[in-house]
Design an enzyme around this catalytic site. Sequence first.
Site, PDB file in Angstrom:
ATOM      1  N   ASN A 164     -14.662 -55.947 104.550  1.00  0.00           N
ATOM      2  CA  ASN A 164     -15.487 -54.846 105.036  1.00  0.00           C
ATOM      3  C   ASN A 164     -15.128 -53.590 104.254  1.00  0.00           C
ATOM      4  OD1 ASN A 164     -17.095 -55.821 107.530  1.00  0.00           O
ATOM      5  ND2 ASN A 164     -15.036 -56.671 107.816  1.00  0.00           N
ATOM      6  N   GLU A 165     -15.878 -53.369 103.189  1.00  0.00           N
ATOM      7  CA  GLU A 165     -15.600 -52.303 102.244  1.00  0.00           C
ATOM      8  C   GLU A 165     -16.016 -50.940 102.808  1.00  0.00           C
ATOM      9  OE1 GLU A 165     -13.735 -53.047 100.011  1.00  0.00           O
ATOM     10  OE2 GLU A 165     -14.348 -54.705  98.729  1.00  0.00           O
ATOM     11  N   PRO A 166     -15.625 -49.836 102.141  1.00  0.00           N
ATOM     12  CA  PRO A 166     -16.047 -48.515 102.601  1.00  0.00           C
ATOM     13  C   PRO A 166     -17.549 -48.447 102.849  1.00  0.00           C
ATOM     14  CG  PRO A 166     -14.438 -48.294 100.838  1.00  0.00           C
ATOM     15  CD  PRO A 166     -14.750 -49.762 100.958  1.00  0.00           C
ATOM     16  N   SER A 168     -18.804 -49.823 105.684  1.00  0.00           N
ATOM     17  CA  SER A 168     -19.130 -50.876 106.658  1.00  0.00           C
ATOM     18  C   SER A 168     -19.275 -50.260 108.052  1.00  0.00           C
ATOM     19  CB  SER A 168     -18.039 -51.943 106.679  1.00  0.00           C
ATOM     20  OG  SER A 168     -17.991 -52.638 105.456  1.00  0.00           O
ATOM     21  N   THR A 183     -11.416 -52.922  95.094  1.00  0.00           N
ATOM     22  CA  THR A 183     -11.110 -54.304  95.479  1.00  0.00           C
ATOM     23  C   THR A 183     -11.193 -55.229  94.274  1.00  0.00           C
ATOM     24  OG1 THR A 183     -11.951 -53.918  97.712  1.00  0.00           O
ATOM     25  CG2 THR A 183     -11.814 -56.208  96.973  1.00  0.00           C
TER      26      THR A 183
END
Length: 642
Positions: A164-166, A168, A183
């Site tokens: 869940n990347e920035p 999300s 990432t």
Amino acid sequence: MTVTGANGSVYARRERLPVRVMPDHDSIAAEVAGRIADLIRARAEEGRHAVLGLATGSTPVGVYRELIRLHRDEGLDFSNAVTFNLDEYFPMRPGSIHSYHRYMRENLFDHVNIFPDHRHIPRGDVPEGDVEAHCVEYERRIREAGGIDFQILGIGRSGHIGFNEPGSARDSRTRRLYLDTVTRADAAGDFFGEENVPPQAITMGVATILEAREVVLLATGEHKAEIVRRAVEGEVHADVAATFLQQHPAATVYLDPAAASELTRIRTPWQVGEVEWTSERETAAVIWLSERTGKSILHLATDDYRANHLAPLTSRHGSAEPLNGQVFNALISKIRGKSRLPRGQDILVFSPHPDDDVISMGGLLRKLVENGNRVTVAYQTSGNIAVFDHEVRRYLDFLRRAADVIDLGAAETLEATLSSVEDRLAHKEPGDVDPKVVQQLKRIIRESEAVAAIESLGLSAERARFLNQPFYQTGKVRKNPISAADVEIVTQLLEEVRPTIICAAGDLSDPHGTHRMCLETVEAALDRYDGNPPWLWLYRGAWQEWSLVEATVLVPLSEGEVRGKVQAIFQHESQKDSAPFPGPDPREFWQRVVDRNRGTADLLRALGLPAYYAMEAYVTLREGRRVEGPEIPTSSLADPDG
């Protein structure tokens, strides 16, 4: 929130999540695995499944190893366990060396009795048009299992949990998404180049994770400290998905001291409540205040302390002056130029990889040689996985051309051999395990570079030892556990050299844990060592330096000595320009070294201490206790000779 400290005092702190700081990686693994084992047994007694949410990466490996041990040695039965993994790269074949399906088989599933149909991992090989339906089905299976009882999480440098990347959302569910630049950069080492990292992944969503009945987040190493502080102390925000855990009723963060080092209660505890003042904590507070006010230590006034929540500290000393003088003298006493360093000693330097010695202690190494010490450098692993294939091709081309100048045997045989190796390289996928012959060639490349590096510092090739510890010899990023054979190799070398001083890597930020494992073997061998225990000098690797508070010895370097150190690093040509495992810092190793060593010296200068060009930092231990360096006769505290 308020918590009761070990001394019974109550003080406020800024943590918005329960945090447990454990002594080391193994203690975290034992604690979390024990909680999982208790859950599995309790659910079995109730006749129910224990539903586990599992993570991948280097951090949870210790938990899985402990679960395997509990299964093997204590009969822990996993037959009632149902597992759901957080994520998988997309696209990704399940059989790929990079696949989380393979990771889980190798690190857990192949060693315990979880039924195959109880194991669930998102698939990275579903057709494009079926991804959305696959994600919906994954959510349905979690609900059908009754929801996740216990969810394990790691945390990425971008603050992601799962993938869940920035950006999300709090209500996000299992889905496919594009990976953040940070990432992909962090994963580049595993894939031998960022260009080989899959652009997307399938991950459980934030809402899916938060619905687990209990959540634990695990983090170890200095490189996780800053994002851990943001996740634990910062406001809840979609830019750092881990902050959403603050809204979970049963989430706990497990940290080792390195990962906890940026928390306010660890770094600057006087800002959040009463503290128990030790000499080390006093030094940390004075340095912090000096940096905060822009004043040198001896210029700090009592009012400066009062204005920055440090009035109790000056009260202990009556005023600022005696405290300033105490810290100033303590710092200056740590500085040890060549005249205050060991002479005529047997010194054994352990280097986890074939370049850590010159990267981290190239300046000290030269001074020790110049002081007439008998220095042996032991390279604990071959470092062969950190050699690009094109380096091997370059040496093969050299051999082919050299055959025209020197006799390398029958031309047909040589050409057949070289062509065979080239053919094997041509049929490799990025990150695949190298054939044995290629692994050995890469080992030789690293060994020849290591010899060239120490020769540039004045040591002969005979002073290099290549231990090739077995735990490293997997041909993969993931290593085997430390074995008795690893410890025995180090023990035999200790018995042979009988050193009075040992130097070893003491950092925990190596991306794949090799430094930590190498230090464990040294410590285990020292426990078995029959003789007077040697001094242990700990250096740090390419990622961090010891702080002025932590360090017990500061070794000044002249501009010429820094140039010599850089030239030694340059001998490691396979690691120059673009290293396979650069870590989170994009700069080359030599650039980091120069900035790091110059930065330490610049900080000392700003504090009002002598102005040196650069400085290496070390922690010295004797029988497990942190102490100042060996007492070497000297005529002055401030060493002009560097």
